[in-house]
Design an enzyme around this catalytic site. Structure first.
Site, PDB file in Angstrom:
ATOM      1  N   HIS A 167      34.413  20.139  21.123  1.00  0.00           N
ATOM      2  CA  HIS A 167      35.044  18.960  21.864  1.00  0.00           C
ATOM      3  C   HIS A 167      35.699  19.473  23.586  1.00  0.00           C
ATOM      4  O   HIS A 167      37.181  18.910  24.005  1.00  0.00           O
ATOM      5  CB  HIS A 167      36.267  18.046  21.566  1.00  0.00           C
ATOM      6  CG  HIS A 167      35.317  17.582  20.478  1.00  0.00           C
ATOM      7  ND1 HIS A 167      35.061  15.605  20.104  1.00  0.00           N
ATOM      8  CD2 HIS A 167      35.692  17.920  19.107  1.00  0.00           C
ATOM      9  CE1 HIS A 167      34.886  15.535  19.079  1.00  0.00           C
ATOM     10  NE2 HIS A 167      34.813  17.018  17.516  1.00  0.00           N
ATOM     11  N   LYS A 189      46.865  49.768  35.255  1.00  0.00           N
ATOM     12  CA  LYS A 189      48.716  50.044  35.034  1.00  0.00           C
ATOM     13  C   LYS A 189      48.559  50.219  36.168  1.00  0.00           C
ATOM     14  O   LYS A 189      50.490  50.741  36.973  1.00  0.00           O
ATOM     15  CB  LYS A 189      48.564  51.296  34.114  1.00  0.00           C
ATOM     16  CG  LYS A 189      47.802  50.488  32.894  1.00  0.00           C
ATOM     17  CD  LYS A 189      48.408  51.012  31.942  1.00  0.00           C
ATOM     18  CE  LYS A 189      47.539  50.874  30.304  1.00  0.00           C
ATOM     19  NZ  LYS A 189      47.695  52.161  29.282  1.00  0.00           N
ATOM     20  N   GLU A 239      36.875  46.268  24.531  1.00  0.00           N
ATOM     21  CA  GLU A 239      37.158  47.840  24.992  1.00  0.00           C
ATOM     22  C   GLU A 239      36.220  48.886  24.875  1.00  0.00           C
ATOM     23  O   GLU A 239      36.123  49.317  25.162  1.00  0.00           O
ATOM     24  CB  GLU A 239      38.997  47.461  24.427  1.00  0.00           C
ATOM     25  CG  GLU A 239      39.214  48.753  25.255  1.00  0.00           C
ATOM     26  CD  GLU A 239      40.942  48.655  24.325  1.00  0.00           C
ATOM     27  OE1 GLU A 239      41.539  47.741  25.506  1.00  0.00           O
ATOM     28  OE2 GLU A 239      41.250  48.665  24.034  1.00  0.00           O
TER      29      GLU A 239
END
Ligand code: PA5
Length: 447
Positions: A309, A423, A288
């Site tokens: 793995h 948003k 961010e």
């Protein structure tokens, strides 16, 4: 007291000497801009000297509220998202025993989190779990208006009030938010919740050493004073002008030297699953802060040996745009050795009597050499052990290096304008009043 160490020789070896050296002066200058508050986003620098500013009175107050909540709760639900969630979660997971949550010790409430997703099933199952348990709530939102925690809090508050009545509920709810702005501040004032203030000059992802992180951590039973001391001691170290003694400068500079050679993804690796959420916190801090203006190192993470793995193959032989930063822990908390077996069916008697941590360390060294041979530069960060003090050091180390890194990229590491995009679309799709124009446009696009 020992300190966090950084070893970059296996990253430097991928570069020409000047590739790294050119960042030394730039790194120091970036720190000067932070110190003198002359860089971008300089109204969000409250975290910089925060460890030195936290008073005993503030810590005492946090501890006293935490003790009260611990005494009266089987479960404390911490409601928040992003910077209002990840720091506390990271530290609590790092310091807790792996199975502590299943032990249900008296006087040691379970710390659960909500408001960090919008899953109906998550919330339903949480409510089911809380049904026959005594619970309290810590609601954390700097803006006081973030949808995810606000929705979760509405549901939890209603349940709490129905169960214990409005008055007792108000004594079981702690709000952490802005001093004067936002819906949560108004609600806290009106309902008479005990509240803590998130300083205006500290952004969410830099707020773990404020009540945002410290209250939940204290509620989990950890010593927040030691975390702050660790951060404070590291703040002093990170002010050293001597580049070779300044781990923060070293980390910021080597990341950018690698980035300039097209190493655009940094993989934070651990060899202890207790650090998995430290990686989540780190990803938010760096992602961010740096990911702007089409620039920034992409932060990824793996937990070894588990992910050897799954992701091991890619790291060994995939696209060569990656470098690895390994958090290595010198000393485990406990001791356990491999037993001898007279049948030796599994042919593992060569390990008999050896500590698991020794085997883990050999896996760590073997992996490092394999990945370096595969073309992946390696940065090694070593902590003497996982405890409050060293976690405090680690937090401050990553915070300051992140801010310097942002300045090296010439972006503002303290804002997050891109987060608003989803948003707007979500509100438009939810027919939020005031979004009518966007609603029309977005529904058209989805046809
Ligand atoms: O780092 C940040 O500022 C963000 O991740 C915020 O912490 C996050 O969006 C939550 O915001 P708020 O605390 O306002 O609810």
């Amino acid at each position: 007291m020992e300190t966090l160490k950084i070893d970059i020789k296996n990253a430097i070896s991928f570069l020409k000497q000047n590739d790294f050296d050119q960042y030394k002066e730039l790194t120091k200058n970036a720190d000067l801009a932070l110190k003198n508050k002359t860089g971008k986003g300089n109204d969000f620098l409250g975290w910089y000297d925060l460890p030195e500013r936290i008073s005993k009175t503030e810590l005492d107050e946090i501890n006293s509220v935490a003790s009260d909540l611990r005494l009266k709760s089987d479960v404390i639900v911490v409601v928040g998202i992003g910077g209002s969630y990840l720091g506390a979660k990271a530290v609590i997971e790092a310091l807790s025993g792996q199975f502590d949550n299943l032990k249900n010790k008296k006087g040691n409430p379970l710390i659960l989190f909500a408001g960090q997703n919008l899953s109906e099933d998550y919330m339903f199952e949480l409510m089911e779990f809380l049904k026959d348990r005594v619970f309290s709530l810590i609601i954390i939102s700097k803006s006081g208006t973030t949808t995810e925690p606000a929705v979760a809090f509405r549901i939890l508050k209603k349940e709490l009030e129905t169960r214990v009545g409005k008055k007792e509920a108000s004594e079981r709810i702690i709000a952490i938010t802005d001093a004067s702005k936002g819906a949560l501040r108004s609600m806290a004032n009106q309902e008479g919740y005990k509240s803590f203030i998130i300083d205006d000059v500290i952004g969410g992802r830099y707020s773990v050493l404020t009540p945002v992180g410290l209250l939940p951590i204290a509620c989990a039973g950890f010593n927040i004073g030691k975390i702050v001391t660790g951060a404070k001691d590291f703040l002093k170290i990170s002010n050293s002008d001597d580049f070779s003694k300044n781990q923060v400068y070293t980390y910021a500079a080597i990341r950018h030297a690698l980035y300039s050679q097209n190493k655009t993804t940094e993989i934070l690796a651990n060899f202890d699953p207790r650090l998995n959420f430290v990686a989540e916190w780190w990803k938010q801090l760096y992602g961010e802060s740096e990911g702007k203006e089409n620039k920034g190192i992409f932060p990824a993470s793996v937990s070894f040996t588990t992910d050897l793995h799954s992701m091991g193959q890619y790291i060994q032989e995939g696209l060569r745009n990656i470098f690895e930063t390994v958090i290595s822990i010198e000393k485990p908390k406990h001791k356990l050795t491999v037993p001898s077996d007279s049948d030796n069916f599994d042919k593992l008697n060569f390990l008999a009597g050896k500590h698991l941590d020794f085997i883990n360390k050999m896996a760590e060294q073997g992996t490092m050499i394999a990945h370096i041979d595969g073309g992946v530069p390696n940065i090694k960060i070593t902590l003497p052990e996982i405890n409050e003090y060293y976690i405090g050091q680690l937090i401050y180390f990553f915070e300051k290096a992140c801010a310097i890194s942002g300045y090296l990229l010439r972006i503002n590491p303290f804002d997050q304008p891109g987060v608003e995009e989803y948003k707007r679309n979500m509100f438009a799709l939810l027919d939020k009043p005031g979004f009518e124009e966007e609603t029309k446009k977005i529904k058209e696009r989805l046809k």
